[in-house]
Every structure is written in structure tokens, then in C-alpha cells.
Design a protein around this motif. Structure first.
Motif, PDB file in Angstrom:
ATOM      1  N   PRO A   1      -6.133  33.428   3.825  1.00  0.00           N
ATOM      2  CA  PRO A   1      -4.672  33.450   3.995  1.00  0.00           C
ATOM      3  C   PRO A   1      -3.977  34.642   3.347  1.00  0.00           C
ATOM      4  N   ASP A   2      -4.598  35.245   2.321  1.00  0.00           N
ATOM      5  CA  ASP A   2      -3.974  36.387   1.659  1.00  0.00           C
ATOM      6  C   ASP A   2      -4.094  37.671   2.465  1.00  0.00           C
TER       7      ASP A   2
ATOM      8  N   THR B   1      -5.934  31.161  14.020  1.00  0.00           N
ATOM      9  CA  THR B   1      -5.663  30.288  12.881  1.00  0.00           C
ATOM     10  C   THR B   1      -6.925  30.029  12.076  1.00  0.00           C
TER      11      THR B   1
ATOM     12  N   PHE C   1      -2.199  35.786  13.970  1.00  0.00           N
ATOM     13  CA  PHE C   1      -1.914  36.361  12.647  1.00  0.00           C
ATOM     14  C   PHE C   1      -2.325  37.821  12.638  1.00  0.00           C
TER      15      PHE C   1
ATOM     16  N   ALA D   1      -7.366  33.092   9.826  1.00  0.00           N
ATOM     17  CA  ALA D   1      -6.297  33.243   8.836  1.00  0.00           C
ATOM     18  C   ALA D   1      -6.343  32.141   7.787  1.00  0.00           C
ATOM     19  N   ALA D   2      -6.723  30.934   8.189  1.00  0.00           N
ATOM     20  CA  ALA D   2      -6.802  29.825   7.238  1.00  0.00           C
ATOM     21  C   ALA D   2      -7.903  30.054   6.208  1.00  0.00           C
TER      22      ALA D   2
ATOM     23  N   CYS E   1     -15.104  35.736   7.320  1.00  0.00           N
ATOM     24  CA  CYS E   1     -13.776  36.105   7.824  1.00  0.00           C
ATOM     25  C   CYS E   1     -13.238  37.315   7.056  1.00  0.00           C
ATOM     26  N   ARG E   2     -13.487  37.326   5.766  1.00  0.00           N
ATOM     27  CA  ARG E   2     -13.053  38.462   4.956  1.00  0.00           C
ATOM     28  C   ARG E   2     -13.836  39.728   5.318  1.00  0.00           C
TER      29      ARG E   2
ATOM     30  N   ALA F   1      -0.858  37.548   8.053  1.00  0.00           N
ATOM     31  CA  ALA F   1       0.505  37.030   8.124  1.00  0.00           C
ATOM     32  C   ALA F   1       0.784  36.579   9.554  1.00  0.00           C
ATOM     33  N   SER F   2       1.543  35.502   9.712  1.00  0.00           N
ATOM     34  CA  SER F   2       1.799  34.953  11.040  1.00  0.00           C
ATOM     35  C   SER F   2       2.633  35.906  11.893  1.00  0.00           C
TER      36      SER F   2
END
Length: 390
Positions: free
Chosen positions: A362-363, A355, A383, A358-359, A274-275, A366-367
């Protein structure tokens, strides 16, 4: 000529089976030297059937043996135009040239470079393969007497064996490079290994990234075909480079859309991929900003893209008819990535993620609140990517 006979035997047996062009060329050169041919530098060039690469080859010197690739752009430069490779391929005959007393204006720069390094004589000739393709090889010596007629006879007599050893390597490299060009690294390996046949599929965890170019329909209506293709290529360059540098695979171009995946396999984690996808998205925006800087200098409007990222189970494989297949990735995770990308138009953010993404990071996100998407009954939270331009 007994040495040439033994060299040819090795080329047609062990050399052919080795599949190692560096090993083959090294053996070829050292055996010819042992037989009395005074080689100093040898370049064995192989032509590619590839839209991105036109040739590859191996350069031998007494110090090292290395392989190289040649892009189509090089064929338009002085490196090729007027060179011995251009001559022998155009005229279909060898070229024997002394490197002494060169004409500063008429002779190709490569001859002058070899002469300055101590080269005295030069020979270029052809390799012929079973598919009727022709490939070039060049030989340079530092011997005061240059290449004798016997030297050239030995070189020519040894070329059929060299062709026998290198032709299967060239065919495999061409096939694999074509698969990699059109399918990406991971999928091309699977297809090459025969692990994915028509109707078969592989299910895996992946991060899916869908990218779309804004205003493409309007651009197509008002611009020339040349401008449309040039615009698409610069946009594709920015996104593909970003995805590949982040470890992802670009699976498909769909008009102005790009489908990419970051597989969660071989020790990688969902959070890590994800990153990587987020990094690819940010780099794609940075690359596009550089493209827009160039476009502004020529008075052209800036390009804008939308990127949707999702994570989940996907299935990829070959689909189609018995005579025509397409390699693709399918699944709910892919559909949602595409629909999230569609929300970038209304939210004003270039990059949006689900989600699930983003989960895991999380850093980085932003939503942006809840939004309705086609095919899902309840609104979903999306997000935006933190950072400039996102």
C-alpha cells in the motif's frame, strides 16, 4: 606415451561422467605437466550455439582454473581479430609460434602480453566434436626451450580424450543456454527437467507484469526496418534488465509487448513479489529515461511505455501441436494485467496495478479511481505507482 593413454582413459570415463569442465581441464593440465609438458597457461575455448553468447571456455594456470563466457560483440574487437583462435578456426590447422622477437606492429596483442609475463612459446590447436564443430585450445610455456616436438605430440595425442570429456558438457551448456535465452530461468529449468510436457500445466501464485511500447504502429509505418529493430532492442534491454534484476522471469515478447512474472514460491511472499514487480517497473522507467536521453542527442523522439501489474493464480506450460510448442502463461490474472496496462493510455500514468497488488504494497501505490475494463461487468479500482515518471 603411457601417461597420455592413462589420461585419455580417465577423460573418457570419470572425466566424461563428471560433467565438470573445470575439473576436467585441471586434470588434463596437471597430468600433462607430470608427463613432462612444461605448461604455464592453457585456454580451452568452446563454441556456443546461442544468439547471445558465442563461446565459453576454461583458463588454467598453476594458481587457478576458471571458466568464462564470450559474447558476439567480442568477435568484432581486437581481442579476437588477428588472434590465434581466429587463425586456427579459419585455416583449420594448428599454430606454433615463438614468443621471442615479436613484431610490435604485426603480432597480435595477446602474444605480447604473454611474452611480457614470461611466456616463451605458444601453441594453438583444434578440438573436433561429433557434430563436426571445431573448438580451439591454446598452450603457453615459460620454458627456456619452449615446446619440443615431443611436447606437441603429447598434447595432440591427448586431445581426443579431452574432446570426449568436454563435448557432452558443451552440448548441455548450449542446450540449457538456449532454453534460458528464450524462456527465462524458471521455465527453462522446468522444460529441461521434463516436468512440463505438451498439454501439462503448472498452477501457481504469481505477480504478472505486462509492458507495452506506445506508438509502435506509427513508428513501424514511418521508420526503416533497421530503426524499428534498434528501437525494439533498446526498449527490450531496459525492461528485461529491470525484470531480471528484480528476480522476475521474462516469458514472452509479443510484438512490442513483454509478459513477465514474479513467482510466489520458494519462501517468497505475495507482498514481497508485488514489491519486486513495482521495483522492476520503476527501474524500467529509469532505464527508458536513459534511452530517451540518448535518443534526444540524435534528434529522435522519446519512447513511452505502459505497464500493468496484477497478482493471482496463473497456469503455465507448453501448448501447441505435436511438432511445434510454445511456452506461455495463461489465466484471468494475466488477462487483467494486460487490460490494466491498456488503461495507462487514458489515465496518463505509466504504471498501473490492481487492488491485489496495491493491497500487498500500500505504501507504493495510490488509487486512480474506478475504471471499466473489457470482460468485467463492474468498474475496477486501479492504482498508480508513486514516484517520478510513474
Amino acid at each position: 606415451m603411457d601417461a597420455v593413454t592413462e589420461l585419455s582413459r580417465w577423460m573418457m570415463t570419470e572425466g566424461r561422467r563428471s560433467g565438470d569442465p573445470v575439473k576436467v581441464v585441471s586434470r588434463f593440465c596437471t597430468e600433462l605437466i607430470a608427463a613432462g609438458v612444461p605448461l604455464w597457461r592453457v585456454n580451452i575455448g568452446q563454441r556456443f550455439a546461442n544468439p547471445l553468447l558465442i563461446a565459453w571456455g576454461v583458463v588454467w594456470t598453476p594458481e587457478s582454473t576458471e571458466s568464462y563466457d564470450v559474447t558476439h560483440d567480442v568477435m568484432l574487437t581486437d581481442s579476437y581479430v588477428g588472434s590465434s583462435f581466429e587463425y586456427i578456426l579459419a585455416h583449420r590447422r594448428p599454430l606454433h609460434k615463438s614468443l621471442r622477437g615479436l613484431d610490435p606492429e604485426a603480432d597480435h596483442i595477446s602474444y605480447h602480453e604473454f611474452a611480457e609475463a614470461g611466456g616463451t612459446d605458444y601453441y594453438a590447436t583444434l578440438l573436433y566434436y561429433g557434430d563436426e564443430s571445431m573448438h580451439g585450445c591454446t598452450f603457453v610455456t615459460q620454458s627456456d626451450s619452449g615446446f619440443t616436438a615431443e611436447n606437441l605430440q603429447m598434447i595432440e595425442a591427448s586431445l581426443p580424450g579431452l574432446s570426449c570429456a568436454l563435448e557432452p558438457v558443451t552440448m548441455r551448456k548450449s542446450s540449457r543456454s538456449l532454453l534460458r535465452t528464450y524462456l527465462g530461468d524458471g521455465p527453462s529449468d522446468a522444460v529441461w527437467n521434463g516436468s512440463i510436457k505438451r498439454g501439462e500445466r503448472t498452477s501457481l501464485e504469481a505477480v504478472v507484469m505486462f509492458t507495452d511500447l506506445r506508438g509502435f504502429t506509427a513508428l513501424s509505418d514511418r521508420a526503416s526496418e533497421e530503426e524499428v529493430f534498434e528501437t525494439l532492442n533498446t526498449y527490450f534491454d531496459a525492461v528485461v534488465q529491470a525484470v531480471e534484476e528484480a528476480g522476475g522471469d521474462v516469458l514472452k515478447f509479443m510484438g512490442d509487448g513483454i509478459l513477465s512474472i514474479f513467482s510466489v514460491a520458494d519462501g517468497s511472499s505475495r507482498a514481497g513479489q508485488c514489491r519486486q514487480a513495482a521495483r522492476a517497473a520503476q527501474e524500467a522507467l529509469s532505464g527508458l529515461a536513459r534511452v530517451n536521453g540518448t535518443r534526444a542527442e540524435t534528434g529522435r523522439p522519446p519512447l513511452d511505455i505502459g505497464i500493468g501489474i496484477n497478482a493471482g493464480r496463473v497456469s503455465y506450460g507448453n501448448i501447441g501441436s505435436p511438432g511445434r510448442l510454445d511456452f506461455t502463461v495463461l489465466g484471468a490474472a494475466v488477462n487483467l494485467a494486460s487490460r490494466i496496462e491498456g488503461l495507462t493510455k487514458s489515465t496518463g500514468h505509466s504504471v498501473l496495478a490492481s487492488t491485489a497488488v496495491a493491497a500487498a504494497a500500500p505504501d507504493l501505490f495510490a488509487s486512480c479511481g474506478y475504471h471499466s475494463v473489457r470482460g468485467i461487468s463492474d468498474p475496477i479500482e486501479v492504482f498508480c505507482l508513486r514516484g517520478p515518471g510513474a
